[in-house]
Design a protein around this motif. Structure first.
Motif, PDB file in Angstrom:
ATOM      1  N   LYS A 167       0.650  -1.085  -0.002  1.00 31.09           N
ATOM      2  CA  LYS A 167       0.067  -0.129   0.281  1.00 31.09           C
ATOM      3  C   LYS A 167       0.715   1.097  -0.157  1.00 31.09           C
ATOM      4  CE  LYS A 167      -0.622  -0.022   4.934  1.00 31.09           C
ATOM      5  NZ  LYS A 167      -1.302  -0.349   6.237  1.00 31.09           N
ATOM      6  N   TYR A 168       2.077   1.165   0.374  1.00 30.36           N
ATOM      7  CA  TYR A 168       3.086   2.482   0.371  1.00 30.36           C
ATOM      8  C   TYR A 168       3.956   2.426  -0.768  1.00 30.36           C
ATOM      9  CZ  TYR A 168       1.640   2.441   5.329  1.00 30.36           C
ATOM     10  OH  TYR A 168       0.977   2.425   6.673  1.00 30.36           O
ATOM     11  N   GLN A 169       3.912   1.355  -1.417  1.00 24.99           N
ATOM     12  CA  GLN A 169       4.912   1.152  -2.670  1.00 24.99           C
ATOM     13  C   GLN A 169       4.354   1.680  -3.983  1.00 24.99           C
ATOM     14  OE1 GLN A 169       6.889  -2.665  -2.595  1.00 24.99           O
ATOM     15  NE2 GLN A 169       6.810  -2.911  -0.525  1.00 24.99           N
ATOM     16  N   TYR A 170       4.061   3.026  -3.909  1.00 23.43           N
ATOM     17  CA  TYR A 170       3.759   3.712  -5.066  1.00 23.43           C
ATOM     18  C   TYR A 170       4.924   4.624  -5.378  1.00 23.43           C
ATOM     19  CZ  TYR A 170       1.813   6.488  -1.202  1.00 23.43           C
ATOM     20  OH  TYR A 170       1.655   7.081  -0.168  1.00 23.43           O
ATOM     21  N   ARG A 171       4.874   5.161  -6.913  1.00 22.39           N
ATOM     22  CA  ARG A 171       6.156   6.181  -7.033  1.00 22.39           C
ATOM     23  C   ARG A 171       5.545   7.115  -8.016  1.00 22.39           C
ATOM     24  NH1 ARG A 171       6.369   1.528  -9.874  1.00 22.39           N
ATOM     25  NH2 ARG A 171       6.684   1.505 -12.278  1.00 22.39           N
ATOM     26  N   LEU A 172       6.201   8.139  -8.165  1.00 24.95           N
ATOM     27  CA  LEU A 172       6.186   9.025  -9.246  1.00 24.95           C
ATOM     28  C   LEU A 172       6.736   9.139 -10.593  1.00 24.95           C
ATOM     29  CD1 LEU A 172       5.728  12.788  -7.323  1.00 24.95           C
ATOM     30  CD2 LEU A 172       4.084  11.859  -9.097  1.00 24.95           C
ATOM     31  N   GLU A 173       5.950   8.899 -11.686  1.00 29.01           N
ATOM     32  CA  GLU A 173       6.654   8.990 -12.959  1.00 29.01           C
ATOM     33  C   GLU A 173       6.324   9.809 -14.079  1.00 29.01           C
ATOM     34  OE1 GLU A 173       6.634   5.057 -14.738  1.00 29.01           O
ATOM     35  OE2 GLU A 173       7.716   4.182 -13.134  1.00 29.01           O
ATOM     36  N   GLN A 174       6.966  10.907 -14.146  1.00 28.17           N
ATOM     37  CA  GLN A 174       6.651  11.871 -15.125  1.00 28.17           C
ATOM     38  C   GLN A 174       5.363  12.481 -14.804  1.00 28.17           C
ATOM     39  OE1 GLN A 174       6.204  10.120 -19.368  1.00 28.17           O
ATOM     40  NE2 GLN A 174       8.514   9.874 -19.463  1.00 28.17           N
ATOM     41  N   GLY A 175       5.273  12.758 -13.529  1.00 25.25           N
ATOM     42  CA  GLY A 175       4.130  13.701 -12.735  1.00 25.25           C
ATOM     43  C   GLY A 175       2.987  13.023 -12.542  1.00 25.25           C
ATOM     44  N   ARG A 176       2.996  11.433 -12.856  1.00 21.89           N
ATOM     45  CA  ARG A 176       1.846  10.654 -12.472  1.00 21.89           C
ATOM     46  C   ARG A 176       2.146   9.615 -11.531  1.00 21.89           C
ATOM     47  NH1 ARG A 176      -2.238  10.880 -16.198  1.00 21.89           N
ATOM     48  NH2 ARG A 176      -2.908   8.796 -15.578  1.00 21.89           N
ATOM     49  N   TYR A 177       1.260   9.225 -10.585  1.00 19.19           N
ATOM     50  CA  TYR A 177       1.241   8.234  -9.621  1.00 19.19           C
ATOM     51  C   TYR A 177       1.166   6.764 -10.204  1.00 19.19           C
ATOM     52  CZ  TYR A 177       2.003  11.458  -5.857  1.00 19.19           C
ATOM     53  OH  TYR A 177       2.541  12.596  -4.804  1.00 19.19           O
ATOM     54  N   VAL A 178       2.065   5.977  -9.995  1.00 22.62           N
ATOM     55  CA  VAL A 178       2.101   4.675 -10.325  1.00 22.62           C
ATOM     56  C   VAL A 178       1.741   3.602  -9.321  1.00 22.62           C
ATOM     57  CG1 VAL A 178       3.084   2.606 -11.684  1.00 22.62           C
ATOM     58  CG2 VAL A 178       3.409   5.291 -12.354  1.00 22.62           C
ATOM     59  N   PHE A 179       0.870   2.847  -9.273  1.00 19.68           N
ATOM     60  CA  PHE A 179       0.581   2.017  -8.018  1.00 19.68           C
ATOM     61  C   PHE A 179       1.071   0.573  -8.410  1.00 19.68           C
ATOM     62  CE2 PHE A 179      -1.716   5.082  -5.440  1.00 19.68           C
ATOM     63  CZ  PHE A 179      -1.870   5.894  -6.371  1.00 19.68           C
ATOM     64  N   PRO A 180       1.712  -0.252  -7.528  1.00 20.32           N
ATOM     65  CA  PRO A 180       1.994  -1.256  -7.667  1.00 20.32           C
ATOM     66  C   PRO A 180       0.818  -2.511  -8.177  1.00 20.32           C
ATOM     67  CG  PRO A 180       2.180  -1.298  -5.642  1.00 20.32           C
ATOM     68  CD  PRO A 180       1.677   0.083  -5.924  1.00 20.32           C
ATOM     69  N   ALA A 181       1.268  -3.527  -9.050  1.00 15.74           N
ATOM     70  CA  ALA A 181       0.217  -4.366  -9.192  1.00 15.74           C
ATOM     71  C   ALA A 181       0.408  -5.636  -8.032  1.00 15.74           C
ATOM     72  CB  ALA A 181       0.573  -5.276 -10.438  1.00 15.74           C
ATOM     73  N   CYS A 182      -0.700  -6.272  -7.864  1.00 17.46           N
ATOM     74  CA  CYS A 182      -0.732  -7.376  -6.598  1.00 17.46           C
ATOM     75  C   CYS A 182      -1.437  -8.531  -6.970  1.00 17.46           C
ATOM     76  CB  CYS A 182      -1.336  -6.537  -5.516  1.00 17.46           C
ATOM     77  SG  CYS A 182      -1.249  -7.665  -3.921  1.00 17.46           S
ATOM     78  N   HIS A 183      -0.730  -9.599  -6.857  1.00 14.25           N
ATOM     79  CA  HIS A 183      -1.371 -11.053  -7.054  1.00 14.25           C
ATOM     80  C   HIS A 183      -1.228 -11.425  -5.571  1.00 14.25           C
ATOM     81  CE1 HIS A 183      -1.178 -11.104 -11.435  1.00 14.25           C
ATOM     82  NE2 HIS A 183      -0.189 -10.205 -11.478  1.00 14.25           N
TER      83      HIS A 183
END
Length: 841
Positions: free
Chosen positions: A471-487
């Protein structure tokens, strides 16, 4: 006069209350290896089922229910002792009505207790209790009687012969070892949950006789002093009983009653816990000294008034110190505590006592109480229902206390008329609540509520705690938030009553996974939304709620198709909703910092709620903020937003995190290690810097932005005092903040001189409002008033609030628009200017 008797000015008793308390705590801490845990505040932490903390076990409920965070210190407790502050002035345990009438009841008391969580059980608990009473306190054993659980055939519960034999082995004579049933000797936390038999120790004040027949008869001569509860069962929802996998001990003994016995008194008010208060009341009121009379012997009820004032001043002092103030809706009993001394206190000149000491204790409600008393004195001889209702509605004076004052004068209120006024008021309040957007999203009804037995069963089966680090492992890429996939893998399924291996389509269930990227509701932040898909299928399982219990994240799902343990699922996060919550949560931290910067370091957070559409923040402050102060707060917040500062976070040991200067915390139990969130300053610098850094730094488990610029803008749309000393701010951010500019034209309208102009502005703004904007709630501050405008389809409600009193009018706008303005209900001053249009862009 015996060795314990003490006059107001005399020497200290042989065993003062402080020493009684210290002896108890030292006995368990030093001689039996118990951990001394400080008393929790009387304001319950995260427990809506309680008005006040009313028992020593309240703060340990997470352990008993199995919901304690496994990272918290509480999860490691095995042997514990403390002296817990308790208030019983409402709910199931309520002593408010009896205070003053007798010599033993109190609304505030201290509960001395010792606990075992999966450590010792019946024998050691009984032996320690007997040793403390007879050897350390020196209470004669022949004054003590013991009760135990006799069993209950209807419930299928056998007699607690184990406890009976333990007491016989200790040396309690059979004639003083008495069996009792469910009511007296079987303790339950509630309708469901941990429970078990208990054994009680009773004391005979008279002595030298056989007083067995007086045990549990409410005799003032034979009183219970210590209750030892053995929690070995769990009461299921269907009322069946199952053995707990881990047995616990919970004991409680009232300090006031124990001091009563050890100081040789028959009245708690004659001990050194109360004599200084009674002496102070006598000195200030200038009436006759307290003499301890009750009933008919208490002519003029002077002694009853002494007891009520002393008890309630004591309780109110503790409540206010712990952050509970008269006027908070779910603490209405505090109002009764504040006002009851006014109703009976005329015998000891209590209003004068208020006036003399309002700066020390009574300040949070002194003006209201003084006004109430003056009004009451002028109308106390009338039986008018409308007057009684006005006192209750406008001044908060309890109706039963109005009845009490009138009864003393031989008159009664017209109950039929009063009931009619109450019914009408409830109808108005219900309609107001429906229209009040502040109440729409604050309460959720939970399907998932894992009891301690189910959590213990998960642990017995070896189900690992949920890994929710994604839930904390998101990042900013070119001004957009990218959230991790989860299986993830389905580890357990809960159907609301028990663990199951499979659920069918259409069934509501709780799903426990090995890992998740969903945020569970905690720390004031709403839970995430989204759905699951099963590997190989295109069926969606909508996630309706996410909660955390005992280290397990439970996803409430209505199964679109069958689902069983071992299934592989893909989690799909509603990223828009999550990002909106992140924006509001970071904005809340910045708002907290800005308030402290503008108003001073005395500002303390009292609560918050973060949702996708808005944020709510409660804080301590002496009075409502001025428009200038609100504007300063907004500017401070938006300066930080415009600077696009980096938001830093790091997990630290709790003790190390608490060493940071300027750290903001709230009254709750934190896990260890704990997550720290800092705006603009790296955590490493905070740890190295010993000065109070001028930035927002808080302990927080919530999800936050990585840079403040994504907030875009913050506008405070409402600020008002919930109660004297506690204010609430409602704020919106981003596009919602920009939409507030729709009503900026209101700032030029003179309400007093042009009510029609105000009405036309409201109508025009409604026509320009976007229909997709849900909570269209705007507020314009006007000196001591506020104008709140709410849009619900084609309805507009203008609500005028003045010092907590409501003047409500509703008008319906036709689609074509209403051309006739409503009649003004109040003459208002000009609306003060809000933010300029440029500052909203």
């Amino acid at each position: 006069m015996d060795q314990y008797t003490r006059s107001y000015r005399g020497s200290a008793p042989e065993l003062p209350a402080a020493r009684v308390r210290g002896t108890f705590l030292d006995f368990f801490r030093k001689e039996h290896g118990h951990l001394l845990v400080p008393s929790s505040p009387v304001r319950p932490r995260g427990d809506p089922s309680l008005l006040f903390v009313n028992a020593g076990m309240n703060q340990f409920k997470p352990i008993l229910l199995g919901t304690a965070d496994p990272r918290s210190e509480m999860a490691s407790y095995r042997r514990v002792t403390n002296s817990q502050k308790c208030v019983r002035a409402g709910g199931k345990h309520n002593d408010l009505e009896d205070v003053g009438r007798d010599l033993t009841h109190h609304t505030f008391f201290e509960m001395l207790g010792n606990w075992s969580f999966g450590d010792y059980f019946k024998e050691e608990a009984c032996r320690m209790a007997w040793s403390l009473l007879t050897e350390h306190y020196g209470i004669p054993a022949d004054r003590l009687y013991v009760s135990y659980f006799a069993g209950d055939a209807a419930s299928g519960l056998p007699a607690d012969e184990e406890t009976r034999q333990i007491w016989l082995d200790i040396g309690v004579p059979p004639r003083r070892l008495l069996p009792f049933g469910l009511k007296e000797n079987f303790w339950e936390m509630g309708d469901s949950g941990p429970c078990g038999p208990c054994t009680e120790i009773h004391y005979d004040h008279i002595g030298g006789r056989d007083a067995a027949t007086l045990v549990n008869t409410d005799s003032p001569d034979v009183v219970e002093i210590w209750n030892l509860v053995f929690m070995q069962y769990n009461r299921e929802v269907d009322q069946s009983l199952l053995l707990l996998p881990q047995f616990s001990v919970d004991t409680g003994m009232g300090l006031e009653r124990l001091v009563n016995i050890l100081q040789g008194k028959r009245s708690n008010y004659d001990t050194d816990l109360f004599t200084p208060l009674l002496h102070a009341i006598h000195q200030i009121s200038r009436v006759r000294p307290y003499s301890g009379r009750t009933g008919a012997a208490d002519v003029g009820k002077v002694d009853m008034a002494y007891r009520v004032v002393a008890d309630h001043i004591r309780t109110l002092s503790v409540c206010i110190a712990d952050g509970i103030h008269p006027g908070i809706s779910f603490r209405a009993k505090v109002d009764r505590l504040a006002h009851k001394p006014l109703s009976v206190g005329s015998a000891v000149n209590f209003p004068f006592f208020l006036h003399e000491h309002n700066k020390v204790i009574i300040n949070p409600f002194s003006s209201k109480s003084s006004n109430s008393f003056k009004t009451l004195m002028s109308v106390c001889v009338t039986a008018s229902a409308s007057v009684a209702w006005s006192l209750h509605r406008d001044l908060g004076f309890p109706l039963d206390l109005v009845d009490l004052m009138l009864e003393e004068r031989g008159v009664q209120v017209d109950r039929q008329e009063l009931d009619r006024l109450i019914t009408e008021s409830h109808k108005v309040k219900l309609y107001s609540d429906v229209l009040n957007v502040e109440t729409l999203s604050d309460v959720s009804i939970r399907f998932v509520s894992l009891c301690g037995y189910i959590l213990a069963e998960l642990q017995r089966l070896g189900v690992p705690h949920t890994d929710d680090g994604l839930k904390y492992q998101y990042r900013l890429e070119q001004g957009r938030y990218v959230f991790p996939a989860c299986h993830a893998t389905v580890l357990a399924l809960y159907d609301g009553q028990t663990l199951v291996s499979e659920v069918s389509g259409g069934q509501c269930c709780g799903v426990i996974l090995d890992q998740t990227c969903f945020y569970s509701e905690q720390g004031g932040q709403s839970h995430d939304q989204g759905y699951f898909t099963r590997d190989g299928l295109q069926v969606m399982y909508s996630v309706e709620e996410v909660v955390l219990a005992g280290g397990y994240v439970i996803h409430q799902v209505t199964a679109a198709d069958s689902l069983k343990t071992g299934d592989q699922v893909q989690l799909h996060l509603d990223q828009v909703h999550r990002l909106s919550c992140m924006v509001k949560h970071t904005a809340t931290h910045i708002l907290n910092f800005a308030l402290r910067k503008v108003l001073g370091s005395s500002v303390q957070q009292r609560g918050s709620h973060v949702a996708a559409d808005r944020l709510r923040f409660d804080f301590s402050v002496k009075g409502s903020l001025s428009v200038s102060q609100l504007q300063q707060v907004e500017r401070c917040v938006n300066d930080i937003i415009s600077a696009n500062q980096i938001v830093h976070s790091q997990v630290l040991p709790l003790q190390r995190a608490r060493s940071i200067r300027g750290l903001r915390t709230v009254d709750e139990v934190y896990p260890d290690p704990v997550r720290l969130v800092s705006v603009g300053v790296p955590v490493s610098e905070l740890l190295d810097n010993q000065t109070d850094t001028q930035t927002s730094v808080e302990l927080c488990c919530g999800t936050h932005l990585l840079q403040t610029g994504a907030i875009e803008d913050l506008v405070i749309v409402s600020e008002r005092q919930q109660v004297k000393g506690i204010s609430r701010i409602i704020a919106v951010t981003g596009q919602e903040a920009t939409r507030v500019s729709i009503i900026k034209s209101l700032s030029t309208v003179s309400v007093s001189s042009n009510p029609a102009g105000l009405w036309n502005e409201i109508r025009d703004n409604k026509n320009r409002a976007e229909t997709s904007f849900k909570s269209n709630f705007f507020s314009v501050s006007i000196f001591n008033l506020s104008v709140s405008v709410l849009y619900f389809d084609v309805r507009v409600v203008l609500r005028l609030e003045r010092w907590g009193r409501f003047c409500c009018r509703k008008w319906t706008l036709c689609q074509s628009g209403c051309q006739t303005p409503p009649p003004p209900v109040l003459t208002l001053p000009n609306v003060l200017p809000r933010r300029s249009e440029s500052s909203l862009m």
